[in-house]
Design an enzyme around this catalytic site. Structure first.
Site, PDB file in Angstrom:
ATOM      1  N   CYS A 169       0.871  -1.190   0.000  1.00  0.00           N
ATOM      2  CA  CYS A 169       0.000   0.000   0.000  1.00  0.00           C
ATOM      3  C   CYS A 169       0.899   1.228   0.000  1.00  0.00           C
ATOM      4  CB  CYS A 169      -0.911   0.001   1.227  1.00  0.00           C
ATOM      5  SG  CYS A 169      -1.871  -1.505   1.455  1.00  0.00           S
ATOM      6  N   GLY A 220       4.715   6.965  -1.467  1.00  0.00           N
ATOM      7  CA  GLY A 220       6.042   6.383  -1.402  1.00  0.00           C
ATOM      8  C   GLY A 220       6.916   6.752  -0.233  1.00  0.00           C
ATOM      9  N   GLY A 221       6.355   7.313   0.839  1.00  0.00           N
ATOM     10  CA  GLY A 221       7.182   7.703   1.972  1.00  0.00           C
ATOM     11  C   GLY A 221       8.012   6.570   2.541  1.00  0.00           C
ATOM     12  N   CYS A 252      -1.787   4.258  11.017  1.00  0.00           N
ATOM     13  CA  CYS A 252      -1.678   5.505  11.779  1.00  0.00           C
ATOM     14  C   CYS A 252      -2.954   5.676  12.604  1.00  0.00           C
ATOM     15  CB  CYS A 252      -1.422   6.699  10.873  1.00  0.00           C
ATOM     16  SG  CYS A 252      -2.579   6.890   9.497  1.00  0.00           S
TER      17      CYS A 252
END
Length: 433
Positions: free
Chosen positions: A238, A242-243, A361
């Site tokens: 997921c 692209g962090g 998160c």
């Protein structure tokens, strides 16, 4: 614009939010477009007032006895910014572009902004319907955790070791007075100004050269604890923009193969430019193509699969305070169903002896521990890596993170109050050989 005029503008934006039920960023953008005389400093200050008000919406409404935008802003000034009644009266004096003068009732309420008799969800500034879920996780500390989620988030950067040496990067950004991260060896933290305004980091030469990325320290920790090994095969299922893909590539020193996928091709769009700027060379972006299975060749081959799952985002309320008032019970049910489906898909890519990292998160057990327990019940060849072992990937700061975080058999929960990061849940599972 004067401080009083900015206050009036914030009230206007909040009234628009009430009327149109949309993200605060959209309302602020529209306000700026229709008030082009306002400079960037004015717009930033107005945004700060709006977001601070949303952070303290429940407690401000309780103190002021009203949920009207004016009442919420005035209550926030007392509760969050620490202004006394006379200071607020000087801003709301009825002058040109200023809010109208305080009423006697407003003066009385602002003179004694007392929350001692307020229910927990008001003192913690979170939706009432989430109280039971948050209390299940945090127990008697739920109000303190909510209060921490109602503060401002700092600006965190990650040093990109593919492009820069940590000491050189810190020196290049010395004028921003960065502080080292508490746990992540890659983190730099920049404090915001008194109005919550962050410096324009994206214009910094170090950012343009790809030496730093904007990334919360909690997100950095999630990637480190997943432990992508140089030379290994890794799937970021997921990946979004692209962090964590970028951080994985740096942690792997561009060695091995990293696959980035997301079910929504639009979320992948920013990644290509970011990969180039960061100097990443070991990533294949597998964009969705209709009904075609673009990941079929990866089945049973991955040393590590990361599921950075879509969630309610309760851990990001400091950065997205309007989101906590827009989330509804139906959204939680939708997200948990999506998470279960994605985890079922992720399992098929993990090789025997490989690992699955599940990250959200969110601070809700429904999205975190409960999902891990359900996965293990369906796939008993997976077992959670004990948090005390997971944190060893951090090195020297690992034990301190384990002591600060909320740990369970399923994983670690980070929160602003406990770890100074955004709220994250991190679980690493190992598949039997």
């Amino acid at each position: 614009m004067t401080p009083a005029a900015r206050l009036s503008a914030a009230i206007e934006v909040l009234a628009d939010l009430n009327a149109r039920r949309r993200p605060a960023g959209d309302a602020l953008k529209d306000w700026g477009l229709s008030h082009r005389f306002a400079g960037s400093g004015d717009r930033a200050a107005i945004a700060g007032l709006v977001y601070d008000t949303l952070r303290r919406r429940a407690s401000a409404a309780h103190v002021m006895g009203s949920e009207e935008p004016r009442a919420l802003v005035l209550g926030m000034l007392a509760l969050m910014r620490g202004l006394d009644m006379e200071a607020i009266a000087m801003l709301a004096d009825g002058g040109r572009f200023a809010p109208s003068p305080l009423s006697e009732d407003e003066r009385a309420r602002l003179a004694d902004p007392d929350l001692s008799t307020a229910p927990p969800f008001v003192r913690g500034d979170y939706p009432q319907w989430l109280h039971a879920s948050l209390r299940h996780v945090f127990g008697e500390e739920v109000v303190a955790e909510g209060e921490a989620l109602a503060t401002r988030a700092p600006l965190d950067l990650r040093i990109n070791t593919l492009k820069g040496e940590p000491e050189a990067v810190r020196a290049a950004l010395a004028h921003l007075h960065p502080e080292p991260g508490r746990f992540s060896p890659l983190a730099l933290r920049i404090r915001l100004d008194s109005e919550g305004k962050a410096p324009p980091v994206s214009a910094e030469p170090a950012f343009i050269r790809g030496e730093v990325e904007v990334q919360d320290e909690g997100s950095q920790l999630a990637a480190i604890l997943a432990r992508p090994v140089p030379g290994s095969q890794v799937l970021d299922l997921c990946a979004g923009a692209g962090g964590k893909t970028l951080e994985f590539a740096a942690l792997m020193d561009n060695k091995g193969q990293l696959y980035a996928h997301d079910s929504d091709i639009r979320r992948l769009k920013p990644m290509h430019e970011r990969l180039a700027r960061a100097g990443v060379r070991n990533v294949q972006v597998r964009s969705p193509r209709g009904a075609e299975d673009v990941l079929h060749d990866l089945e049973g081959r991955m040393d590590l699969v990361l599921v950075d799952a879509p969630c309610t985002g309760t851990g990001t309320w400091r950065r997205n305070p309007d989101a906590k008032w827009r989330v509804r019970p139906g959204a939680l049910a939708q997200r948990t169903a999506e998470q279960a489906k994605i985890l079922d898909e992720a399992v098929r890519y993990v090789r025997p002896g490989g690992r699955l990292a599940y990250v959200t998160c969110s601070l809700l057990d429904e999205e975190n521990g409960a999902q891990v327990r359900a996965l293990i019940a369906k796939h008993p060849d997976f077992s959670p890596v004990p948090p005390a072992e997971t944190v060893l990937a951090l090195g020297a700061t690992g034990p301190a993170l384990a002591a600060a975080a909320l740990t369970s058999r399923e994983g670690l929960t980070l929160s602003p109050r406990r770890t100074g990061t955004d709220g994250f849940f991190i679980s690493v599972l190992r598949r039997a050989p």
